[in-house]
Enzyme design. Structure first.
Site, PDB file in Angstrom:
ATOM      1  N   ALA A  41       2.519  -0.257   9.214  1.00 25.43           N
ATOM      2  CA  ALA A  41       3.614  -1.148   9.590  1.00 25.43           C
ATOM      3  C   ALA A  41       3.491  -2.492   8.889  1.00 25.43           C
ATOM      4  O   ALA A  41       4.488  -3.057   8.414  1.00 25.43           O
ATOM      5  CB  ALA A  41       3.643  -1.342  11.104  1.00 25.43           C
ATOM      6  N   TYR A  85      -1.631  -0.691  10.308  1.00 27.99           N
ATOM      7  CA  TYR A  85      -1.759  -1.005   8.886  1.00 27.99           C
ATOM      8  C   TYR A  85      -0.504  -0.602   8.113  1.00 27.99           C
ATOM      9  O   TYR A  85       0.026  -1.383   7.310  1.00 27.99           O
ATOM     10  CB  TYR A  85      -2.982  -0.274   8.315  1.00 27.99           C
ATOM     11  CG  TYR A  85      -3.253  -0.541   6.855  1.00 27.99           C
ATOM     12  CD1 TYR A  85      -3.883  -1.716   6.449  1.00 27.99           C
ATOM     13  CD2 TYR A  85      -2.905   0.397   5.882  1.00 27.99           C
ATOM     14  CE1 TYR A  85      -4.147  -1.954   5.111  1.00 27.99           C
ATOM     15  CE2 TYR A  85      -3.163   0.169   4.542  1.00 27.99           C
ATOM     16  CZ  TYR A  85      -3.782  -1.007   4.162  1.00 27.99           C
ATOM     17  OH  TYR A  85      -4.040  -1.239   2.815  1.00 27.99           O
ATOM     18  N   SER A 122       0.841  -1.195   0.000  1.00 29.09           N
ATOM     19  CA  SER A 122       0.000   0.000   0.000  1.00 29.09           C
ATOM     20  C   SER A 122       0.877   1.246   0.000  1.00 29.09           C
ATOM     21  O   SER A 122       2.013   1.209   0.498  1.00 29.09           O
ATOM     22  CB  SER A 122      -0.893   0.005   1.243  1.00 29.09           C
ATOM     23  OG  SER A 122      -1.538   1.250   1.416  1.00 29.09           O
ATOM     24  N   LYS A 125       2.021  -3.137   6.026  1.00 30.12           N
ATOM     25  CA  LYS A 125       2.252  -2.996   4.586  1.00 30.12           C
ATOM     26  C   LYS A 125       3.726  -2.679   4.292  1.00 30.12           C
ATOM     27  O   LYS A 125       4.260  -3.097   3.257  1.00 30.12           O
ATOM     28  CB  LYS A 125       1.334  -1.918   4.015  1.00 30.12           C
ATOM     29  CG  LYS A 125      -0.139  -2.310   4.025  1.00 30.12           C
ATOM     30  CD  LYS A 125      -0.399  -3.584   3.229  1.00 30.12           C
ATOM     31  CE  LYS A 125      -1.871  -3.915   3.109  1.00 30.12           C
ATOM     32  NZ  LYS A 125      -2.116  -5.103   2.258  1.00 30.12           N
ATOM     33  N   ILE A 155      -7.920   3.633  -3.931  1.00 23.81           N
ATOM     34  CA  ILE A 155      -8.611   2.838  -4.935  1.00 23.81           C
ATOM     35  C   ILE A 155     -10.086   2.748  -4.566  1.00 23.81           C
ATOM     36  O   ILE A 155     -10.438   2.534  -3.394  1.00 23.81           O
ATOM     37  CB  ILE A 155      -8.016   1.405  -5.010  1.00 23.81           C
ATOM     38  CG1 ILE A 155      -6.504   1.456  -5.254  1.00 23.81           C
ATOM     39  CG2 ILE A 155      -8.725   0.594  -6.090  1.00 23.81           C
ATOM     40  CD1 ILE A 155      -6.089   2.077  -6.570  1.00 23.81           C
TER      41      ILE A 155
END
Length: 248
Positions: A157, A155, A142, A159, A188
């Site tokens: 961390a 999140y 991401s 990714k 997205i």
């Protein structure tokens, strides 16, 4: 369009959103696709869509953060098709919160679902890929893993960890004909972003140089390229699909 005829692909978390779009695109290019979701009906729905396109595959319900379920999934695929050529580690979720308000359980949960699952699935398929001296692994990271995002310490961390996993594994298996790359989507349009308030979206758009929110197909096309033979000399890389967000 790259031809994936004869390839067997596993796409985790492919019951909806980005994962579903990836599964459909690989099927359009000729791959037999193993759809996966922690919810059985979602994996079956995607497989039904693949069959409507004239493709085929297999739907497997499994929690890919659980080692036993991952091992059973990969064994089923190998027993059915005899090989795994492509693995797309897409399964993931969010539990956003400021760090001072984030329970430890939410940190652990996101690392397990997003990062551990990618490690488990890669570990489960890589031996058969090494025997065949061919494989393509793509991890869906991401933009948050590249630039960080307030309210997403867990999140971001996880990714960022997927990027480290990508580079380390790429070095381990490159000599055996296996490439490992990551795709880092930006904003997205999915069911998750559809829930975002309109005023937040309006604040985000000026940060995206191309001036629009991305589509799930934008991500799917990037993955389809990285798993193709045309990308055989590309490994250990992170391809940002974000309209220039991280660049800015």
């Amino acid at each position: 369009m790259s031809d994936l005829t004869g390839r067997i692909a596993i796409v985790t978390g492919s019951g909806q959103g980005i994962g579903q779009a990836i599964a459909l695109e690989l099927a359009r290019r000729g791959a037999k696709v193993v759809t996966n979701d922690v919810t059985g009906c979602c994996a079956e729905d995607t497989l039904a869509m693949i069959r409507e396109l004239g493709g085929d595959g297999l739907a497997i319900t499994a929690d890919v953060s659980d080692s036993a379920q991952v091992e059973n999934m990969v064994k089923t695929v190998l027993d059915t098709f005899g090989q795994v050529d492509i693995l797309v580690n897409n399964a993931g979720t969010t539990r956003d919160n400021l760090i001072v308000r984030m329970p430890e359980e939410e940190w652990d949960f996101i690392q397990k679902v997003n990062l551990k699952s990618a490690w488990l699935c890669s570990k489960a398929v890589v031996r058969s890929m090494m025997r065949k001296k061919y494989g393509r692994i793509v991890n869906i990271s991401s933009a948050s893993g590249l630039m960080g995002q307030a309210g997403q310490t867990n999140y971001s961390a996880s990714k960022a960890g997927m990027i480290g996993l990508t580079k380390a594994l790429a070095r381990e298996v490159a000599s055996r004909g296996i490439t490992v790359n990551a795709v880092a989507p930006g904003f997205i349009k999915t069911a998750l972003t559809d829930k975002m308030p309109q005023d937040i979206l309006e604040q985000l758009l000026p940060l995206i140089p191309v001036g629009r929110i991305g589509t799930v197909e934008d991500v799917a096309y990037a993955v389809a390229f990285l798993v193709s033979d045309q990308a055989s000399y590309i490994t250990g890389q992170v391809l940002s699909v974000d309209g220039g967000l991280v660049m800015s």
